[in-house]
Design a protein around this motif. Sequence first.
Motif, PDB file in Angstrom:
ATOM      1  N   ASP A 110      -9.663 -12.150   2.928  1.00 51.57           N
ATOM      2  CA  ASP A 110     -10.232 -12.811   1.751  1.00 51.57           C
ATOM      3  C   ASP A 110     -10.437 -11.822   0.597  1.00 51.57           C
ATOM      4  O   ASP A 110     -11.501 -11.780  -0.029  1.00 51.57           O
ATOM      5  CB  ASP A 110     -11.550 -13.493   2.106  1.00 51.57           C
ATOM      6  N   LEU A 111      -9.418 -11.043   0.317  1.00 55.73           N
ATOM      7  CA  LEU A 111      -9.533  -9.979  -0.678  1.00 55.73           C
ATOM      8  C   LEU A 111      -9.400 -10.523  -2.096  1.00 55.73           C
ATOM      9  O   LEU A 111      -8.475 -11.295  -2.381  1.00 55.73           O
ATOM     10  CB  LEU A 111      -8.444  -8.925  -0.456  1.00 55.73           C
ATOM     11  N   PRO A 112     -10.272 -10.106  -3.021  1.00 56.93           N
ATOM     12  CA  PRO A 112     -10.029 -10.403  -4.434  1.00 56.93           C
ATOM     13  C   PRO A 112      -8.842  -9.583  -4.927  1.00 56.93           C
ATOM     14  O   PRO A 112      -8.535  -8.519  -4.377  1.00 56.93           O
ATOM     15  CB  PRO A 112     -11.330  -9.979  -5.114  1.00 56.93           C
ATOM     16  N   HIS A 122      -5.492  -1.468  -0.273  1.00 58.96           N
ATOM     17  CA  HIS A 122      -5.048  -1.778   1.082  1.00 58.96           C
ATOM     18  C   HIS A 122      -3.563  -1.498   1.290  1.00 58.96           C
ATOM     19  O   HIS A 122      -3.048  -1.680   2.392  1.00 58.96           O
ATOM     20  CB  HIS A 122      -5.347  -3.251   1.396  1.00 58.96           C
ATOM     21  N   ILE A 123      -2.883  -1.067   0.238  1.00 61.27           N
ATOM     22  CA  ILE A 123      -1.438  -0.801   0.317  1.00 61.27           C
ATOM     23  C   ILE A 123      -1.195   0.668   0.630  1.00 61.27           C
ATOM     24  O   ILE A 123      -1.699   1.553  -0.058  1.00 61.27           O
ATOM     25  CB  ILE A 123      -0.752  -1.204  -1.002  1.00 61.27           C
ATOM     26  N   TRP A 124      -0.401   0.923   1.672  1.00 60.43           N
ATOM     27  CA  TRP A 124      -0.087   2.305   2.071  1.00 60.43           C
ATOM     28  C   TRP A 124       1.126   2.844   1.321  1.00 60.43           C
ATOM     29  O   TRP A 124       1.200   4.026   1.006  1.00 60.43           O
ATOM     30  CB  TRP A 124       0.169   2.361   3.577  1.00 60.43           C
ATOM     31  N   GLY A 125       2.105   1.966   1.071  1.00 60.42           N
ATOM     32  CA  GLY A 125       3.313   2.437   0.407  1.00 60.42           C
ATOM     33  C   GLY A 125       4.266   1.307   0.077  1.00 60.42           C
ATOM     34  O   GLY A 125       3.961   0.121   0.277  1.00 60.42           O
ATOM     35  N   TYR A 126       5.438   1.692  -0.443  1.00 62.66           N
ATOM     36  CA  TYR A 126       6.448   0.736  -0.898  1.00 62.66           C
ATOM     37  C   TYR A 126       7.834   1.187  -0.429  1.00 62.66           C
ATOM     38  O   TYR A 126       8.094   2.387  -0.261  1.00 62.66           O
ATOM     39  CB  TYR A 126       6.447   0.629  -2.421  1.00 62.66           C
ATOM     40  N   ALA A 127       8.732   0.211  -0.270  1.00 63.76           N
ATOM     41  CA  ALA A 127      10.098   0.511   0.153  1.00 63.76           C
ATOM     42  C   ALA A 127      11.068  -0.486  -0.466  1.00 63.76           C
ATOM     43  O   ALA A 127      10.676  -1.518  -1.014  1.00 63.76           O
ATOM     44  CB  ALA A 127      10.202   0.456   1.679  1.00 63.76           C
ATOM     45  N   VAL A 128      12.346  -0.162  -0.354  1.00 62.07           N
ATOM     46  CA  VAL A 128      13.434  -1.057  -0.751  1.00 62.07           C
ATOM     47  C   VAL A 128      13.786  -1.929   0.451  1.00 62.07           C
ATOM     48  O   VAL A 128      13.846  -1.446   1.585  1.00 62.07           O
ATOM     49  CB  VAL A 128      14.664  -0.253  -1.194  1.00 62.07           C
ATOM     50  N   PRO A 140      -0.521  -7.359  -6.176  1.00 59.52           N
ATOM     51  CA  PRO A 140      -1.917  -7.613  -5.802  1.00 59.52           C
ATOM     52  C   PRO A 140      -2.212  -9.094  -5.568  1.00 59.52           C
ATOM     53  O   PRO A 140      -2.976  -9.444  -4.655  1.00 59.52           O
ATOM     54  CB  PRO A 140      -2.714  -7.058  -6.992  1.00 59.52           C
ATOM     55  N   GLU A 141      -1.610  -9.973  -6.356  1.00 59.09           N
ATOM     56  CA  GLU A 141      -1.823 -11.407  -6.158  1.00 59.09           C
ATOM     57  C   GLU A 141      -1.231 -11.876  -4.828  1.00 59.09           C
ATOM     58  O   GLU A 141      -1.830 -12.690  -4.115  1.00 59.09           O
ATOM     59  CB  GLU A 141      -1.210 -12.185  -7.321  1.00 59.09           C
ATOM     60  N   ILE A 142      -0.060 -11.350  -4.485  1.00 60.06           N
ATOM     61  CA  ILE A 142       0.561 -11.692  -3.209  1.00 60.06           C
ATOM     62  C   ILE A 142      -0.324 -11.265  -2.049  1.00 60.06           C
ATOM     63  O   ILE A 142      -0.572 -12.026  -1.108  1.00 60.06           O
ATOM     64  CB  ILE A 142       1.948 -11.013  -3.090  1.00 60.06           C
ATOM     65  N   VAL A 143      -0.804 -10.020  -2.088  1.00 60.64           N
ATOM     66  CA  VAL A 143      -1.642  -9.506  -1.004  1.00 60.64           C
ATOM     67  C   VAL A 143      -2.930 -10.315  -0.904  1.00 60.64           C
ATOM     68  O   VAL A 143      -3.387 -10.659   0.201  1.00 60.64           O
ATOM     69  CB  VAL A 143      -1.943  -8.015  -1.217  1.00 60.64           C
ATOM     70  N   SER A 144      -3.517 -10.647  -2.044  1.00 61.36           N
ATOM     71  CA  SER A 144      -4.746 -11.437  -2.042  1.00 61.36           C
ATOM     72  C   SER A 144      -4.511 -12.799  -1.409  1.00 61.36           C
ATOM     73  O   SER A 144      -5.289 -13.240  -0.534  1.00 61.36           O
ATOM     74  CB  SER A 144      -5.266 -11.603  -3.469  1.00 61.36           C
ATOM     75  N   PHE A 145      -3.443 -13.474  -1.830  1.00 61.34           N
ATOM     76  CA  PHE A 145      -3.147 -14.799  -1.287  1.00 61.34           C
ATOM     77  C   PHE A 145      -2.949 -14.724   0.217  1.00 61.34           C
ATOM     78  O   PHE A 145      -3.484 -15.552   0.974  1.00 61.34           O
ATOM     79  CB  PHE A 145      -1.905 -15.364  -1.963  1.00 61.34           C
TER      80      PHE A 145
END
Length: 232
Positions: free
Chosen positions: A93-95, A102-108, A179-184
């Motif tokens: 239930d993250l705003p 909460h994100i550790w990293g990103y990839a292709v 951020p919106e994706i992670v929140s949803f």
Amino acid sequence: MTDFTFPPQPQSVVPVAGSLQSFPVRRIFCVGRNYGEHTREMGFDPDREPPFFFTKPADAVVHDGATIPYPPLTQNFHHEAELVVAIGLEGRDLPVEACQSHIWGYAVGNDLTRRDQQLQARDKGRPWDWGKAFDNSAVIGPIHPVAEIGHPASGSIRLTVNGIVKQDADLAELIWSVPEIVSFLSHAVTIKPGDLIMTGTPAGVSPLVPGDVCVVSIDGLGELTTKIGPRE
């Protein structure tokens, strides 16, 4: 010690860029219809059809440089270039404003799709599993830690097949931001370390055939190459 009826399958992992470490994969969530032009090319209105989630199994992960067989049960096998988000901290239930921590990293990534199977299921109101959640369907490059690259909100996302550009867009064109994706997602399930989120693909998806070389690139995250082998 717990005894197993048979040896457990190995843990699925993704390499960490510039490191000998690996990121253990827990679950793979994928966002549908998150670029306007791709939503239109699939026959929907991005103003009325918000993105949604489907999943892939963790053992569908394929690493950079692999040759994968052309999958069974399809005559219309598609590529989908995607930004991948790697979760490193549990949350529920993250705003929106709390999600980046909460994100550790990103990839292709490349969300490989049996398009005919997907569309048949969609038109019958059935789950997309046979179109999306099959063997070798989640091609994911090395994960770049946030501590080194920050949070990419814009930049080129491009895919070529045999050197010909098929998809070419900017991360800023995402309908829903990361951020919106992670929140949803966190309002539907508890996100946990090891979860991966494939954030959607731009317009330009097209068929792959045996012998094709597919390359996805995202500014700051490098390239991801996949070769398509003979049909299984």
